[in-house]
Scaffold this motif. Structure first.
Motif, PDB file in Angstrom:
ATOM      1  N   GLU A 185       0.809  -1.290  -0.039  1.00 37.52           N
ATOM      2  CA  GLU A 185       0.138   0.131  -0.079  1.00 37.52           C
ATOM      3  C   GLU A 185       0.986   1.131  -0.100  1.00 37.52           C
ATOM      4  O   GLU A 185       0.577   2.168  -0.745  1.00 37.52           O
ATOM      5  N   LYS A 186       1.774   1.448   0.888  1.00 38.72           N
ATOM      6  CA  LYS A 186       2.805   2.435   1.069  1.00 38.72           C
ATOM      7  C   LYS A 186       3.531   2.676  -0.355  1.00 38.72           C
ATOM      8  O   LYS A 186       3.300   3.967  -0.824  1.00 38.72           O
ATOM      9  N   TYR A 187       4.004   1.531  -1.080  1.00 37.60           N
ATOM     10  CA  TYR A 187       4.670   2.008  -2.238  1.00 37.60           C
ATOM     11  C   TYR A 187       3.666   2.258  -3.382  1.00 37.60           C
ATOM     12  O   TYR A 187       4.169   3.041  -4.226  1.00 37.60           O
ATOM     13  N   SER A 188       2.665   1.523  -3.335  1.00 35.49           N
ATOM     14  CA  SER A 188       1.851   2.001  -4.705  1.00 35.49           C
ATOM     15  C   SER A 188       1.193   3.386  -4.457  1.00 35.49           C
ATOM     16  O   SER A 188       1.192   4.145  -5.516  1.00 35.49           O
ATOM     17  N   LYS A 189       1.009   3.776  -3.471  1.00 37.26           N
ATOM     18  CA  LYS A 189       0.432   5.028  -3.242  1.00 37.26           C
ATOM     19  C   LYS A 189       1.604   6.068  -3.379  1.00 37.26           C
ATOM     20  O   LYS A 189       1.378   7.158  -3.931  1.00 37.26           O
ATOM     21  N   GLN A 190       2.781   5.879  -2.936  1.00 37.67           N
ATOM     22  CA  GLN A 190       4.156   6.708  -3.108  1.00 37.67           C
ATOM     23  C   GLN A 190       4.378   6.941  -4.618  1.00 37.67           C
ATOM     24  O   GLN A 190       4.682   7.882  -5.033  1.00 37.67           O
ATOM     25  N   ILE A 191       4.311   5.699  -5.325  1.00 40.40           N
ATOM     26  CA  ILE A 191       4.785   5.913  -6.643  1.00 40.40           C
ATOM     27  C   ILE A 191       3.914   6.678  -7.586  1.00 40.40           C
ATOM     28  O   ILE A 191       3.990   7.561  -8.467  1.00 40.40           O
ATOM     29  N   ALA A 192       2.368   6.441  -7.100  1.00 35.28           N
ATOM     30  CA  ALA A 192       1.266   7.000  -7.889  1.00 35.28           C
ATOM     31  C   ALA A 192       1.473   8.623  -7.702  1.00 35.28           C
ATOM     32  O   ALA A 192       1.353   9.333  -8.603  1.00 35.28           O
ATOM     33  N   LEU A 193       1.669   9.097  -6.452  1.00 34.23           N
ATOM     34  CA  LEU A 193       1.814  10.133  -6.113  1.00 34.23           C
ATOM     35  C   LEU A 193       3.166  10.820  -6.874  1.00 34.23           C
ATOM     36  O   LEU A 193       3.188  12.034  -7.473  1.00 34.23           O
ATOM     37  N   LYS A 230     -12.120   8.462  -3.708  1.00 32.19           N
ATOM     38  CA  LYS A 230     -11.387   7.272  -3.634  1.00 32.19           C
ATOM     39  C   LYS A 230     -11.412   6.881  -1.882  1.00 32.19           C
ATOM     40  O   LYS A 230     -10.362   6.660  -1.449  1.00 32.19           O
ATOM     41  N   THR A 231     -12.598   6.668  -1.492  1.00 32.95           N
ATOM     42  CA  THR A 231     -12.836   6.389  -0.183  1.00 32.95           C
ATOM     43  C   THR A 231     -12.272   4.849   0.039  1.00 32.95           C
ATOM     44  O   THR A 231     -12.027   4.567   1.132  1.00 32.95           O
ATOM     45  N   GLU A 232     -12.527   3.933  -0.904  1.00 36.66           N
ATOM     46  CA  GLU A 232     -12.404   2.648  -0.537  1.00 36.66           C
ATOM     47  C   GLU A 232     -10.909   2.225  -0.571  1.00 36.66           C
ATOM     48  O   GLU A 232     -10.426   1.450   0.338  1.00 36.66           O
ATOM     49  N   LYS A 233      -9.924   3.139  -1.019  1.00 40.61           N
ATOM     50  CA  LYS A 233      -8.451   3.088  -1.020  1.00 40.61           C
ATOM     51  C   LYS A 233      -7.795   3.951   0.133  1.00 40.61           C
ATOM     52  O   LYS A 233      -6.647   3.648   0.439  1.00 40.61           O
ATOM     53  N   ASN A 234      -8.445   4.935   0.713  1.00 38.32           N
ATOM     54  CA  ASN A 234      -8.160   5.726   1.722  1.00 38.32           C
ATOM     55  C   ASN A 234      -8.704   5.713   3.146  1.00 38.32           C
ATOM     56  O   ASN A 234      -8.094   6.344   4.091  1.00 38.32           O
ATOM     57  N   TYR A 256      -2.306   0.462  11.916  1.00 35.84           N
ATOM     58  CA  TYR A 256      -2.065  -0.241  10.779  1.00 35.84           C
ATOM     59  C   TYR A 256      -3.011  -0.885  10.081  1.00 35.84           C
ATOM     60  O   TYR A 256      -2.935  -1.181   8.678  1.00 35.84           O
ATOM     61  N   GLY A 257      -4.264  -1.097  10.582  1.00 34.08           N
ATOM     62  CA  GLY A 257      -5.397  -1.603   9.892  1.00 34.08           C
ATOM     63  C   GLY A 257      -6.213  -0.397   8.887  1.00 34.08           C
ATOM     64  O   GLY A 257      -6.661  -0.700   8.028  1.00 34.08           O
ATOM     65  N   ASN A 258      -5.758   0.499   9.215  1.00 34.44           N
ATOM     66  CA  ASN A 258      -6.356   1.874   8.457  1.00 34.44           C
ATOM     67  C   ASN A 258      -5.418   2.077   7.474  1.00 34.44           C
ATOM     68  O   ASN A 258      -4.221   2.258   7.674  1.00 34.44           O
ATOM     69  N   PRO A 259      -6.123   2.212   6.136  1.00 33.75           N
ATOM     70  CA  PRO A 259      -5.218   2.661   4.900  1.00 33.75           C
ATOM     71  C   PRO A 259      -4.703   4.104   5.060  1.00 33.75           C
ATOM     72  O   PRO A 259      -5.316   4.947   5.867  1.00 33.75           O
ATOM     73  N   TYR A 260      -3.496   4.125   4.478  1.00 32.17           N
ATOM     74  CA  TYR A 260      -2.828   5.474   4.449  1.00 32.17           C
ATOM     75  C   TYR A 260      -3.741   6.580   3.602  1.00 32.17           C
ATOM     76  O   TYR A 260      -4.310   6.317   2.595  1.00 32.17           O
ATOM     77  N   ASP A 261      -4.181   7.649   4.439  1.00 34.71           N
ATOM     78  CA  ASP A 261      -5.069   8.563   3.436  1.00 34.71           C
ATOM     79  C   ASP A 261      -4.063   9.718   2.831  1.00 34.71           C
ATOM     80  O   ASP A 261      -3.676  10.415   3.459  1.00 34.71           O
ATOM     81  N   VAL A 262      -3.947   9.534   1.311  1.00 40.50           N
ATOM     82  CA  VAL A 262      -3.124  10.436   0.641  1.00 40.50           C
ATOM     83  C   VAL A 262      -3.923  11.245  -0.222  1.00 40.50           C
ATOM     84  O   VAL A 262      -3.235  11.960  -1.049  1.00 40.50           O
ATOM     85  N   ARG A 263      -5.169  11.433   0.260  1.00 39.25           N
ATOM     86  CA  ARG A 263      -5.903  12.346  -0.562  1.00 39.25           C
ATOM     87  C   ARG A 263      -5.575  13.809  -0.506  1.00 39.25           C
ATOM     88  O   ARG A 263      -5.699  14.455  -1.459  1.00 39.25           O
ATOM     89  N   GLU A 264      -4.927  14.350   0.706  1.00 39.92           N
ATOM     90  CA  GLU A 264      -4.794  15.678   1.003  1.00 39.92           C
ATOM     91  C   GLU A 264      -3.585  15.982  -0.136  1.00 39.92           C
ATOM     92  O   GLU A 264      -3.596  16.925  -0.675  1.00 39.92           O
ATOM     93  N   ILE A 265      -2.595  15.029  -0.043  1.00 43.85           N
ATOM     94  CA  ILE A 265      -1.420  15.200  -1.098  1.00 43.85           C
ATOM     95  C   ILE A 265      -1.886  15.387  -2.482  1.00 43.85           C
ATOM     96  O   ILE A 265      -1.695  16.041  -3.061  1.00 43.85           O
ATOM     97  N   GLU A 266      -2.631  14.308  -2.704  1.00 49.81           N
ATOM     98  CA  GLU A 266      -3.346  14.115  -4.219  1.00 49.81           C
ATOM     99  C   GLU A 266      -3.744  15.459  -4.584  1.00 49.81           C
ATOM    100  O   GLU A 266      -3.537  15.749  -5.600  1.00 49.81           O
TER     101      GLU A 266
END
Lengths: 137, 177
Positions: A41-49, B170-174, B36-46
């Motif tokens: 998860e970490k790397y897929s998101k990092q690479i996408a960003l 992108k709720t499912e992924k974040n 660690y059960g929660n996914p990383y929320d990267v939507r802010e950066i995205e």
């Protein structure tokens, strides 16, 4: 003398049990933080960003040593070149036989992803190269 | 004397000690599992990257790129929403520098309009507000919205303020389901 020896043994057992307990706890945290699913998860998101914020002509070297080691253990030595793949606008990272993680990017670019085999000291693959070729037409 | 037998007291202490250890360990295990059960929320950066890409596409050395319009926006800005086009919403509004309350007629809207908050949609969008309201109000972190403004000159050297709203679902992924 017997009583003193007994006290010493009890204390040693107590300390050893405590240490075992703490070690198990630390190993649990370590295994959770470095699990394949988390790394994928970490790397897929990092690479996408990274792709989202990149411009054509850029070559990005991403250190993925931990993920590559995991993939070698879980998936096989020969699968190192298949860890990261890009199809369309989706990045997929796969470190194990069953399971993978994908994340999409919006930057309309043509991307090449391949492992970097240029570490002269160890000869191991530690980095992945993400090459942004051109904008798609 | 409360404790006639010292070893007995120590044994009781050690039992309590292990009870405390189990409690502490249980708490740590629970917290780590939740974290660690929660996914990383990267939507802010995205969404920030998306807004930055739009800014650099619309403005060339501080001058507005007049060739961009509603139809060619995605192509000119090299954006490919692909199969995830319903996961994004982008709105670009232009304001005259002297009047920041009333946007100019020219605006660019792309993506899934239902992601936009109901209040700012206003009357223009009609019944679609209701749908949007229920979708967004169900969960506070079901979407991520960011807003960015910048100053630019148009071809006639008139000063404009460009406001970009980018929303990502992108709720499912974040977000943990």
């Amino acid at each position: 003398m017997k009583k003193r020896a007994q006290i010493l043994v009890e204390n040693v057992v107590f300390i050893v049990l405590n240490l075992i307990f703490l070690t198990i706890l630390i190993l649990f945290i370590y295994s959770k933080s470095g699990g394949e699913a988390v790394l994928e998860e970490k790397y897929s998101k990092q690479i996408a960003l990274l792709i989202d914020s990149a411009k054509p002509g850029m070559v990005i070297h991403l250190n993925m040593e931990d993920a590559i080691e995991k993939a070698k253990e879980e998936w096989g030595e020969d699968k190192v070149s298949k860890i990261v793949s890009v199809k369309g606008n989706i990045v997929t990272v796969k470190l194990r036989e069953k399971g993978e993680n994908s994340y999409s990017f919006f930057n309309d670019v043509d991307v090449s992803v391949y492992p970097d085999k240029t570490n002269p000291k160890t000869g191991n693959v530690e980095n992945y190269i993400i090459k942004i070729n051109n904008y798609n037409k | 004397m409360i404790f006639k037998n010292k070893t007995g007291a120590e044994k009781i202490m050690s039992v309590y000690w292990f009870v405390i250890l189990v409690l502490v360990a249980g708490t740590i295990v629970y917290m780590v599992s939740v974290f660690y059960g929660n996914p990383y929320d990267v939507r802010e950066i995205e969404s920030n990257i998306l807004a930055n890409n739009i800014v650099s596409c619309l403005s060339e050395n501080g001058i507005l790129n007049s060739q961009i319009n509603q139809d060619n926006f995605l192509k000119k800005c090299h954006l490919n929403l692909g199969n995830d086009k319903d996961e994004y919403y982008v709105e670009v509004k232009f304001y005259s520098f002297g009047n920041l309350k009333q946007p100019l007629d020219f605006k660019i809207i792309k993506g899934n309009i239902n992601l936009k908050k109901p209040l700012s949609l206003g009357i223009v969008e009609g019944n679609i507000n209701l749908k949007s309201f229920f979708e967004t109000s169900a969960s506070s972190n079901s979407i991520f919205e960011s807003e960015k403004s910048f100053y630019v000159l148009n071809e006639k050297k008139e000063e404009l303020i460009v406001k970009i709203i980018s929303i990502i679902r992108k709720t499912e992924k974040n977000v943990k389901q």
